[in-house]
Motif scaffolding. Structure first.
Motif, PDB file in Angstrom:
ATOM      1  N   GLY A 102       2.978  12.680  10.678  1.00 47.63           N
ATOM      2  CA  GLY A 102       1.994  12.273   9.689  1.00 47.63           C
ATOM      3  C   GLY A 102       1.050  11.211  10.225  1.00 47.63           C
ATOM      4  N   MET A 103       1.584  10.197  10.888  1.00 46.67           N
ATOM      5  CA  MET A 103       0.739   9.139  11.438  1.00 46.67           C
ATOM      6  C   MET A 103      -0.205   9.668  12.506  1.00 46.67           C
ATOM      7  N   LYS A 104       0.248  10.672  13.226  1.00 46.15           N
ATOM      8  CA  LYS A 104      -0.565  11.230  14.313  1.00 46.15           C
ATOM      9  C   LYS A 104      -1.887  11.785  13.799  1.00 46.15           C
ATOM     10  N   ARG A 105      -1.925  12.175  12.522  1.00 48.21           N
ATOM     11  CA  ARG A 105      -3.139  12.781  11.962  1.00 48.21           C
ATOM     12  C   ARG A 105      -4.229  11.755  11.688  1.00 48.21           C
ATOM     13  N   VAL A 106      -3.865  10.500  11.481  1.00 52.22           N
ATOM     14  CA  VAL A 106      -4.874   9.517  11.083  1.00 52.22           C
ATOM     15  C   VAL A 106      -4.926   8.286  11.981  1.00 52.22           C
ATOM     16  N   HIS A 107      -3.876   7.993  12.698  1.00 49.06           N
ATOM     17  CA  HIS A 107      -3.816   6.760  13.495  1.00 49.06           C
ATOM     18  C   HIS A 107      -4.669   6.899  14.751  1.00 49.06           C
ATOM     19  N   PRO A 108      -5.511   5.911  15.064  1.00 49.25           N
ATOM     20  CA  PRO A 108      -6.363   6.015  16.254  1.00 49.25           C
ATOM     21  C   PRO A 108      -5.621   5.844  17.570  1.00 49.25           C
ATOM     22  N   GLY A 109      -4.436   5.242  17.508  1.00 49.69           N
ATOM     23  CA  GLY A 109      -3.686   5.011  18.731  1.00 49.69           C
ATOM     24  C   GLY A 109      -2.868   6.221  19.141  1.00 49.69           C
ATOM     25  N   PRO A 110      -2.328   6.226  20.343  1.00 49.44           N
ATOM     26  CA  PRO A 110      -1.503   7.340  20.802  1.00 49.44           C
ATOM     27  C   PRO A 110      -0.128   7.329  20.141  1.00 49.44           C
ATOM     28  N   SER A 111       0.454   8.507  19.975  1.00 47.48           N
ATOM     29  CA  SER A 111       1.811   8.611  19.464  1.00 47.48           C
ATOM     30  C   SER A 111       2.794   8.281  20.573  1.00 47.48           C
ATOM     31  N   ARG A 112       3.639   7.312  20.335  1.00 44.80           N
ATOM     32  CA  ARG A 112       4.658   6.924  21.318  1.00 44.80           C
ATOM     33  C   ARG A 112       5.984   7.628  21.054  1.00 44.80           C
ATOM     34  N   GLY A 113       5.997   8.492  20.014  1.00 42.04           N
ATOM     35  CA  GLY A 113       7.139   9.358  19.790  1.00 42.04           C
ATOM     36  C   GLY A 113       8.212   8.789  18.897  1.00 42.04           C
ATOM     37  N   VAL A 114       9.207   9.640  18.633  1.00 47.98           N
ATOM     38  CA  VAL A 114      10.394   9.249  17.878  1.00 47.98           C
ATOM     39  C   VAL A 114      11.410   8.673  18.856  1.00 47.98           C
ATOM     40  N   LYS A 115      11.966   7.524  18.521  1.00 47.66           N
ATOM     41  CA  LYS A 115      12.885   6.838  19.427  1.00 47.66           C
ATOM     42  C   LYS A 115      14.129   6.406  18.663  1.00 47.66           C
ATOM     43  N   GLN A 116      15.090   5.884  19.369  1.00 55.32           N
ATOM     44  CA  GLN A 116      16.333   5.434  18.742  1.00 55.32           C
ATOM     45  C   GLN A 116      16.777   4.132  19.379  1.00 55.32           C
ATOM     46  N   ALA A 117      17.358   3.252  18.557  1.00 51.61           N
ATOM     47  CA  ALA A 117      17.847   1.965  19.044  1.00 51.61           C
ATOM     48  C   ALA A 117      18.731   1.346  17.969  1.00 51.61           C
TER      49      ALA A 117
ATOM     50  N   ALA B 219       0.836  -1.206   0.000  1.00 50.14           N
ATOM     51  CA  ALA B 219       0.000   0.000   0.000  1.00 50.14           C
ATOM     52  C   ALA B 219       0.868   1.251   0.000  1.00 50.14           C
ATOM     53  N   LEU B 220       1.968   1.217   0.746  1.00 47.33           N
ATOM     54  CA  LEU B 220       2.880   2.355   0.784  1.00 47.33           C
ATOM     55  C   LEU B 220       3.566   2.543  -0.565  1.00 47.33           C
TER      56      LEU B 220
ATOM     57  N   GLU C 280      -8.591  -0.448   3.842  1.00 49.58           N
ATOM     58  CA  GLU C 280      -8.836   0.989   3.704  1.00 49.58           C
ATOM     59  C   GLU C 280      -7.982   1.794   4.686  1.00 49.58           C
ATOM     60  N   ARG C 281      -7.866   1.284   5.908  1.00 50.42           N
ATOM     61  CA  ARG C 281      -7.031   1.983   6.899  1.00 50.42           C
ATOM     62  C   ARG C 281      -5.554   1.911   6.508  1.00 50.42           C
ATOM     63  N   GLN C 282      -5.149   0.808   5.911  1.00 53.17           N
ATOM     64  CA  GLN C 282      -3.771   0.697   5.426  1.00 53.17           C
ATOM     65  C   GLN C 282      -3.491   1.756   4.368  1.00 53.17           C
ATOM     66  N   ARG C 283      -4.408   1.914   3.434  1.00 49.22           N
ATOM     67  CA  ARG C 283      -4.215   2.920   2.383  1.00 49.22           C
ATOM     68  C   ARG C 283      -4.182   4.332   2.966  1.00 49.22           C
ATOM     69  N   GLU C 284      -5.011   4.582   3.971  1.00 48.50           N
ATOM     70  CA  GLU C 284      -5.034   5.900   4.601  1.00 48.50           C
ATOM     71  C   GLU C 284      -3.716   6.188   5.312  1.00 48.50           C
ATOM     72  N   LEU C 285      -3.236   5.206   6.059  1.00 48.03           N
ATOM     73  CA  LEU C 285      -1.974   5.379   6.781  1.00 48.03           C
ATOM     74  C   LEU C 285      -0.803   5.475   5.809  1.00 48.03           C
ATOM     75  N   ALA C 286      -0.831   4.671   4.755  1.00 43.61           N
ATOM     76  CA  ALA C 286       0.231   4.728   3.747  1.00 43.61           C
ATOM     77  C   ALA C 286       0.255   6.090   3.066  1.00 43.61           C
ATOM     78  N   SER C 287      -0.897   6.656   2.822  1.00 45.55           N
ATOM     79  CA  SER C 287      -0.972   7.954   2.160  1.00 45.55           C
ATOM     80  C   SER C 287      -0.325   9.039   3.004  1.00 45.55           C
ATOM     81  N   THR C 288      -0.578   9.034   4.304  1.00 40.45           N
ATOM     82  CA  THR C 288       0.005  10.080   5.144  1.00 40.45           C
ATOM     83  C   THR C 288       1.512   9.889   5.299  1.00 40.45           C
ATOM     84  N   LEU C 289       1.980   8.639   5.287  1.00 41.92           N
ATOM     85  CA  LEU C 289       3.428   8.403   5.319  1.00 41.92           C
ATOM     86  C   LEU C 289       4.075   8.866   4.023  1.00 41.92           C
ATOM     87  N   ALA C 290       3.397   8.621   2.897  1.00 38.06           N
ATOM     88  CA  ALA C 290       3.932   9.068   1.608  1.00 38.06           C
ATOM     89  C   ALA C 290       4.009  10.590   1.562  1.00 38.06           C
TER      90      ALA C 290
END
Length: 427
Positions: free
Chosen positions: A351-366, A227-228, A399-409
């Motif tokens: 971008g994900m924060k605009r459409v994803h129903p879950g909470p943003s867990r932030g940018v991380k590093q590992a 989808a992405l 449909e949710r995959q396409r929506e999330l892929a669109s905002t990432l794109a």
């Protein structure tokens, strides 16, 4: 026996004899040219193709090393394979590798197993890939790499051309599709690698918790990666997929595919899983984006260890040798890619924060192994918790995959535009 009796007997025998499946025809694409390469049945089982016809279709050649010796050299671009009739071994760049079946001669012609084209050439970085979705073998357009500005080591977008020349080189990658034509001659071709995490025997995460019917991370990541890909191609970005089927790709090879493609960005897609020791693991939700750096928290280390565990499925991986991860990460910390990866992660997370129903867990590093070998801005996106029933439903909805892929794109385009303005001296 009369003629009619013989005919009747023949029909009876043909009715009970098992019908062999029809032989496929291999389609080879080199630039705008399409060529069909016929196949025959290999004496040892499987499919074989005529070596000289295959090489010619890919723009290469087969050279007989010495008359009557049975030794040949199969050449495509800068890659050369040393073959010998009757042998199931091939030598490339001094390394000896096994083939699925032997090389053989038939009717005065040299034949090679089909896997040499669909598996070995792509793995050797010969500028060739096999797209199983279309059953098509592709020889890539050559790539002219623009000189990068001295002030940064971040990636410079490139222009793809179709005519090889002394200043060009082939970009060997896996599972690439041509993006739509650019709207103007000044629009430079952008290349993004999309990596669907796990695959093959490595299922990755399984969930949700407490639900008898399980879903697997490898299935969700592949579906979402496609989808992405579609969303990025709609934005005139060329996409390279590390895998398009349920197959295992080594963690180290995923980044190398991006390097060979001269990609601008590397995006690895994954699904998170809750720590079973948490108070309510089934209730864990949210999305997060990682870039390669030393983990700062215990949870960052947990997620990296979970995703890095895929290396145990790589049968040829040497797990006893000294781990170079720490050294490479320290070296990359001095690299401009680290800063650019962090900025890319921020835009993807927003971008994900605009459409994803879950909470943003932030940018991380590992320290993700899959990011170590990608020498460009590279991030790993955890698109949700597959151990959570509601997020599992969300991530498996087309449909949710396409929506999330669109905002990432959209976030990818935004990052590339900002980067191009920065290196170009724009505002």
């Amino acid at each position: 026996m009369t003629l009619l009796g013989a005919l009747a007997l023949t029909l009876q025998l043909s009715a009970v004899a098992p019908a062999l499946p029809p032989l496929p025809t291999l389609t080879v694409r080199a630039g705008a040219r399409l060529q069909s390469v016929p196949t025959i049945r290999h004496p040892d089982g499987g499919i074989a193709v005529r070596a000289d016809v295959l090489a010619e279709a890919l723009g290469g050649q087969v050279v007989t090393e010495a008359s009557g010796s049975g030794r040949y050299r199969f050449e495509v671009g800068t890659t050369g394979l040393d073959l010998e009739a009757g042998s199931a071994l091939v030598v490339a760049a001094g390394d000896t590798m096994p083939l699925r079946a032997g090389v053989f001669r038939n009717g005065g012609q040299l034949y090679v197993p089909l896997a040499l084209a669909t598996e070995l050439l792509p793995r050797l970085g010969a500028g060739v890939l096999f797209d199983p979705d279309k059953a098509e073998l592709r020889r890539f357009s050559t790539v002219t790499v623009a000189r990068r500005p001295p002030a940064t080591r971040a990636p410079q977008p490139r222009v793809r051309v179709d005519t090889p020349g002394p200043a060009t080189r082939t970009a060997p990658v896996d599972n690439v599709r041509n993006a739509p034509a650019a709207r103007s001659a000044s629009l430079r071709q952008r290349v993004v690698v999309v990596d669907a995490g796990h695959g093959g025997p490595d299922n990755g995460m399984s969930g949700p918790i407490g639900v008898p019917t399980k879903i697997y991370e490898k299935t969700i990541t592949l579906s979402f990666a496609k989808a992405l890909r579609a969303a990025l191609e709609q934005r005139e970005i060329q996409v390279v997929m590390t895998r398009t089927t349920d197959t295992l790709i080594a963690l180290g090879d995923r980044g190398r595919i991006a390097n060979q493609a001269k990609a601008d960005l590397f995006l690895s897609v994954h699904v998170n899983a809750a720590n079973p020791r948490w108070t309510n693991p089934g209730g864990a939700r949210g999305f997060e984006t990682y870039f390669l750096a030393e983990a700062k928290t215990e949870d960052e280390r947990r997620v990296a260890a979970m995703e890095n565990e895929a290396i145990r499925f790589e049968t040829d991986a040497d797990l006893t040798r000294d781990d170079p991860l720490g050294f490479i990460m320290r070296d990359m910390a001095q690299n401009e890619h680290l800063r650019e990866s962090g900025r890319l992660a921020e835009l993807l997370q927003l971008g994900m924060k605009r459409v994803h129903p879950g909470p943003s867990r932030g940018v991380k590093q590992a320290g993700f192994r899959v990011l170590v070998t990608a020498f460009m801005p590279a991030v790993l996106v955890e698109i949700g918790f597959g151990t959570n029933k509601l997020e599992a439903q969300y991530m498996t909805d087309a449909e949710r995959q396409r929506e999330l892929a669109s905002t990432l794109a959209d976030a990818v385009v935004r990052y590339l535009e900002q980067y191009e303005r920065k290196v170009g001296g724009g505002g």
